[in-house]
Design a protein around this motif. Structure first.
Motif, short mmCIF file in Angstrom:
data_model
loop_
_atom_site.label_atom_id
_atom_site.label_comp_id
_atom_site.label_asym_id
_atom_site.label_seq_id
_atom_site.Cartn_x
_atom_site.Cartn_y
_atom_site.Cartn_z
N ASN A 419 24.42 14.77 24.49
CA ASN A 419 22.99 14.56 24.79
C ASN A 419 22.87 13.58 25.96
OD1 ASN A 419 20.22 13.88 24.82
ND2 ASN A 419 20.06 14.25 22.61
N VAL A 420 22.86 14.13 27.18
CA VAL A 420 22.85 13.29 28.38
C VAL A 420 21.55 12.50 28.50
CG1 VAL A 420 22.98 13.32 30.90
CG2 VAL A 420 24.41 14.87 29.57
N SER A 421 20.45 13.13 28.08
CA SER A 421 19.16 12.43 28.14
C SER A 421 19.19 11.15 27.32
CB SER A 421 18.05 13.35 27.64
OG SER A 421 16.82 12.66 27.52
N ALA A 422 19.76 11.23 26.12
CA ALA A 422 19.84 10.04 25.27
C ALA A 422 20.77 8.99 25.88
CB ALA A 422 20.34 10.43 23.88
N GLU A 423 21.85 9.43 26.52
CA GLU A 423 22.77 8.49 27.19
C GLU A 423 22.08 7.77 28.34
OE1 GLU A 423 27.29 8.87 27.43
OE2 GLU A 423 26.56 10.93 27.69
N LEU A 424 21.34 8.52 29.14
CA LEU A 424 20.60 7.89 30.24
C LEU A 424 19.60 6.87 29.71
CD1 LEU A 424 19.95 10.97 32.56
CD2 LEU A 424 21.18 8.89 33.22
N ASN A 425 18.90 7.26 28.65
CA ASN A 425 17.93 6.34 28.06
C ASN A 425 18.61 5.10 27.50
OD1 ASN A 425 15.79 8.03 28.68
ND2 ASN A 425 15.87 9.09 26.71
N LEU A 430 19.78 -0.73 28.11
CA LEU A 430 20.73 -1.81 28.37
C LEU A 430 20.33 -2.60 29.62
CD1 LEU A 430 24.02 0.11 27.55
CD2 LEU A 430 23.16 -1.90 26.33
N GLU A 431 19.88 -1.91 30.64
CA GLU A 431 19.40 -2.61 31.84
C GLU A 431 18.24 -3.54 31.49
OE1 GLU A 431 18.92 -0.74 35.72
OE2 GLU A 431 19.66 1.13 34.84
N ASN A 432 17.31 -3.03 30.71
CA ASN A 432 16.15 -3.84 30.33
C ASN A 432 16.53 -5.03 29.46
OD1 ASN A 432 13.83 -2.56 31.58
ND2 ASN A 432 14.27 -0.81 30.26
N LEU A 433 17.68 -4.94 28.82
CA LEU A 433 18.19 -6.06 28.02
C LEU A 433 19.16 -6.93 28.83
CD1 LEU A 433 18.79 -4.09 24.69
CD2 LEU A 433 17.08 -5.89 25.06
N LYS A 437 26.47 -4.63 32.95
CA LYS A 437 27.81 -4.05 32.96
C LYS A 437 27.92 -2.92 31.95
CE LYS A 437 30.37 -8.06 34.69
NZ LYS A 437 31.45 -9.05 34.43
N ALA A 438 27.33 -3.14 30.77
CA ALA A 438 27.34 -2.09 29.75
C ALA A 438 26.58 -0.86 30.23
CB ALA A 438 26.74 -2.61 28.45
N ALA A 439 25.47 -1.09 30.94
CA ALA A 439 24.68 0.02 31.48
C ALA A 439 25.50 0.81 32.50
CB ALA A 439 23.40 -0.50 32.13
N SER A 440 26.20 0.09 33.38
CA SER A 440 27.00 0.78 34.40
C SER A 440 28.10 1.63 33.77
CB SER A 440 27.61 -0.24 35.38
OG SER A 440 28.56 -1.05 34.73
N LYS A 441 28.68 1.14 32.66
CA LYS A 441 29.71 1.93 31.97
C LYS A 441 29.15 3.25 31.45
CE LYS A 441 32.69 -1.91 30.50
NZ LYS A 441 33.24 -2.65 29.34
N VAL A 442 27.90 3.20 30.95
CA VAL A 442 27.27 4.43 30.46
C VAL A 442 27.05 5.40 31.61
CG1 VAL A 442 25.25 5.41 29.32
CG2 VAL A 442 26.17 3.23 28.53
N TYR A 443 26.57 4.88 32.74
CA TYR A 443 26.35 5.75 33.90
C TYR A 443 27.66 6.39 34.35
CZ TYR A 443 21.68 3.73 34.34
OH TYR A 443 20.39 3.34 34.12
#
Length: 597
Positions: A419-425, A430-433, A437-443
Motif C-alpha cells: 500500500n504505497v499510499s499508506a507508506e507515503l502518508n 513522520l515529517e510533521n513529527l 531521517k525516518a521519513a527519508s527512509k520511508v521515501y
C-alpha cells in the motif's frame, strides 16, 4: 418654539427618506441601463445569469432566515427590512448603530457588508470583512464576500484567493464555485471554469442550479470535442427551468454543429429491457439490469436514471442504490453519493463497502465526525481492511493528530505492505513529527520498489531542502528532473529547491519549462517574473509579468510588480504608466463615491 422645533425635525426626517428613495431609484435605473448586452449566438455568452453572480445582495450574502433574525434583534430586523425595500442609506445608518453597540455581532456585520457593496462603498465593506476574519478566521461567508468586493474592484487574483479560502472552509459553497467559474470564464480559462460549474451541479440539484448548467454548457462548447457534453448541460438547464429561453437558443445552435448518433441498432437484450419497462415502468429488476447495460455501454446518465427508478420502485434493492452511488462518485456528486450509500445501509445495515465509501465521502466534505464513525464501524466488521486504517490516519492527520495518524498508517502498511499510499502518508506524518531521517527512509523504501514514484521523489527533494542538506537536495533534484523533465509537479519542486539553495539562476530554468508546458498558468508566470527580479533580469521579469497581465489586466498587485520592474530597469516613463494604472484601480473606490448623489 417646541412645535417649531418638532416641525423642523419632521421636515428633515422626510427629506432624508425622499433623498434615500431617490438614491435608490437612481441606483436601480443605472443598474438597468448599464447591464451588458447578452449574446447567445454560441460564440460568446456575456455572463448570462451573471446579474447575480457578483452581486452582493440578499440572495448571496444574507443567508440566514429573516424571521430568525427578528427574534434575535428587532432593530436588526428593521434594518434588514429597510435594505430589502431599497432604503440602503437608512439601513446602513441603523446597522452601523447596531455594530457600534455590539461590535462582535456577526449578523449585523454581514448585513452591513451587503449594504456597503450595494452602495459600492468597497473600502468600508473590505474593512468590515477583515474585522470579521480577525474575530473568526474560519468564517467562510466573510471570505466569500471578500471575494465579491475584490472582484468588483477588478482584483481578480485576490478574488480567486478569497473564494478558494471560502471553499476550503465550506467545500459545498456553491456561490463561491459559481463566481470562480465566472472569473475563469471571463479569462477564457475554459477547463478551470468547467471545473467550478461542475462542482455546483454536484452539490445543487435544485432549479436554482439551472444557471450553472447553462454556464457549463457554454464553457464545454468552447472546448474541442465537448459539444455533446454542452448539449447535455443545456438540456439539464432546460429540465430544471423549462422556460429558460437562452438555454434553448444555445442548445439549438449546438445541435446544428453535431449530428447525434442514432440508437436504432441497440443490443437485443437492451431493447428487450426497454420494451419491458415501457410495459411496466415500475419493474425494478428490469430497470436495474438495463442500468447495468447502459453503464457497460458508457451511457452513464441513462444508467443512473435507471438505478434511481429501480430504487424508487423497490427500496430494498441495495444493488441499485450502491451502483447509483458509484456513478455519483464518478461524477464527484458527493452529496448524492452519500444519499445513495446511506440508503444502502437503511436496507442493509452491515453493508461493508457502503460504510467505507461513506467514510471516505464524509472525509472529502470535511464532516470528520461522521467519517470517523463510518470508518470505525467498517473496521469493527473487518479489522484487516488496510485502506480503512489509512483513511482514518488521513482523518487524524487533518486534525493535527500526527502521532495517532502515524499509528494508523503503520497498521495499514503492516496489513498491506504494498500500500504505497499508506507508506507515503506515513512518511508525511513522520515529517510533521520532525522525524526527518525516518521519513527519508520511508521515501527510499518506496523508491527502491518504484524509482519513478513522483510523489516520493518530490517529497524527498523538499524534505532535504527543508533540512538544509543542500548536497542531497541537489542530487535528488537532478534525479527527479532526469526522470520527469516535463512534469509540472516535478519542475515546481526542483525550482523551489534551487531557490532554497539560493540558486535563482537554476530555478528560473525550471520555472520557464513550467510556463512552456502551461502557458495559461498565471501563477507560474508571476513566479517566473519574481525569480527574474531576484536575478535583476528586469526586462525578462517585465515580459513575464506582462504575459500574466493579459489574463488579469486589472490586478493591482501585478500592475505594481510591473511598475517596480520598469523602475528597476531604469525606465521611469513606463514605470510611471503602470504606477498610474495602479492609482487608477485604487481610485475606483473614490470615483464610485463621487458619482453618488
Amino acid at each position: 418654539m417646541i412645535h417649531r422645533k418638532n416641525d423642523i425635525l419632521f421636515t428633515l426626517m422626510m427629506l432624508t427618506v425622499i433623498l434615500s428613495i431617490g438614491a435608490f431609484l437612481r441606483y436601480k435605473v443605472i443598474s438597468e441601463v448599464n447591464r451588458p448586452p447578452i449574446r447567445v449566438d454560441g460564440n460568446y455568452e456575456n455572463m448570462t445569469a451573471s446579474q447575480k453572480s457578483l452581486k452582493d445582495a440578499d440572495d448571496y450574502i444574507d443567508e440566514r432566515d429573516e424571521e430568525a433574525v427578528s427574534k434575535v434583534d428587532p432593530v436588526l430586523s428593521e434594518a434588514v427590512r429597510l435594505k430589502k425595500e431599497g432604503y440602503l442609506d437608512a439601513a446602513v445608518s441603523m446597522l452601523e448603530r447596531v455594530h457600534r453597540y455590539d461590535p462582535a455581532n456577526e449578523e449585523a456585520m454581514i448585513r452591513l457588508v451587503s449594504a456597503y457593496i450595494a452602495l459600492e462603498q468597497f473600502p468600508k465593506a473590505e474593512k468590515m470583512l477583515l474585522q470579521m476574519l480577525e474575530l473568526n478566521p474560519q468564517n467562510a461567508r466573510a471570505y466569500y464576500n471578500l471575494g465579491v468586493v475584490k472582484s468588483r474592484q477588478g482584483e481578480s487574483a485576490d478574488a480567486v484567493i478569497a473564494y478558494t479560502k471560502a471553499l476550503a472552509l465550506n467545500p459545498v459553497y456553491t456561490r463561491a464555485y459559481y463566481n470562480l467559474g465566472l472569473i475563469h470564464l471571463k479569462m477564457g480559462l475554459w477547463e478551470k471554469a468547467e471545473e467550478h460549474f461542475r462542482a455546483i451541479t454536484r452539490y445543487d440539484h435544485s432549479a436554482g442550479s439551472a444557471k450553472a448548467h447553462f454556464q457549463l454548457g457554454y464553457v464545454l462548447s468552447k472546448q474541442p470535442g465537448k459539444i455533446p457534453g454542452a448539449i447535455a448541460a443545456y438540456r439539464q438547464a432546460i429540465v430544471l427551468k423549462p422556460d429558460y429561453v437562452k438555454a434553448r437558443n444555445n442548445l439549438a445552435i449546438q445541435l446544428e454543429k453535431i449530428q447525434l448518433e442514432k440508437t436504432d441498432d441497440a443490443d437485443g437484450a437492451m431493447a428487450e429491457l426497454e420494451k419491458s419497462i415501457q410495459l411496466d415502468p415500475s419493474a425494478a429488476g428490469s430497470l436495474y439490469n438495463l442500468g447495468r447495460l447502459y453503464s457497460d455501454a458508457g451511457r452513464l446518465q441513462e444508467a443512473a436514471n435507471c438505478y434511481r427508478s429501480a430504487a424508487q420502485a423497490d427500496s430494498s434493492l441495495t444493488k441499485a442504490f450502491f451502483n447509483l452511488g458509484v456513478l455519483e462518485e464518478k461524477w464527484e456528486h458527493r452529496l448524492n453519493a452519500i444519499d445513495a450509500y446511506e440508503s444502502v445501509l437503511e436496507a442493509e445495515p452491515d453493508h461493508f463497502l457502503a460504510m467505507i465509501r461513506l467514510g471516505l465521502l464524509y472525509q472529502q466534505i470535511n464532516d470528520l465526525k461522521k467519517a470517523e464513525k463510518y470508518l470505525k464501524f467498517a473496521l469493527s466488521i473487518d479489522p484487516k481492511y488496510a485502506s480503512a486504517w489509512d483513511s482514518l490516519g488521513i482523518l487524524y492527520a487533518s486534525q493535527g493528530s500526527y502521532k495517532k495518524a502515524l499509528k494508523h498508517y503503520e497498521e495499514a502498511v503492516r496489513l498491506d505492505p504494498e500500500n504505497v499510499s499508506a507508506e507515503l502518508n506515513k512518511a508525511v506524518a513522520l515529517e510533521n513529527l520532525n522525524q526527518n531521517k525516518a521519513a527519508s527512509k520511508v521515501y527510499y523504501s518506496i523508491l527502491n520498489r518504484d524509482a519513478r514514484n513522483i510523489k516520493a521523489r518530490c517529497r524527498l527533494v523538499r524534505l532535504y531542502a527543508r533540512m538544509g542538506d543542500f548536497k542531497k537536495t541537489k542530487a535528488q533534484a537532478i534525479k527527479l528532473e532526469k526522470l520527469f523533465p516535463r512534469n509540472r509537479q516535478a519542475l515546481a519542486a526542483i525550482s523551489a529547491a534551487y531557490l532554497s539553495m539560493d540558486l535563482p539562476a537554476e530555478a528560473v530554468i525550471r520555472q520557464k519549462k513550467i510556463v512552456e508546458l502551461l502557458p495559461d498558468d498565471i501563477s507560474a508566470r508571476v513566479t517566473l517574473g519574481e525569480i527574474y527580479d531576484q536575478l535583476r533580469r528586469y526586462t525578462e521579469a517585465i515580459d513575464s509579468y506582462l504575459a500574466a497581465s493579459k489574463q488579469i489586466p486589472d490586478d493591482v498587485a501585478l500592475l505594481r510588480a510591473i511598475a517596480k520592474a520598469y523602475e528597476n530597469n531604469a525606465d521611469p516613463n513606463q514605470a510611471q504608466v503602470y504606477f498610474e494604472r495602479v492609482a487608477e484601480q485604487e481610485a475606483v473606490k473614490s470615483q464610485s463615491q463621487s458619482e453618488k448623489p
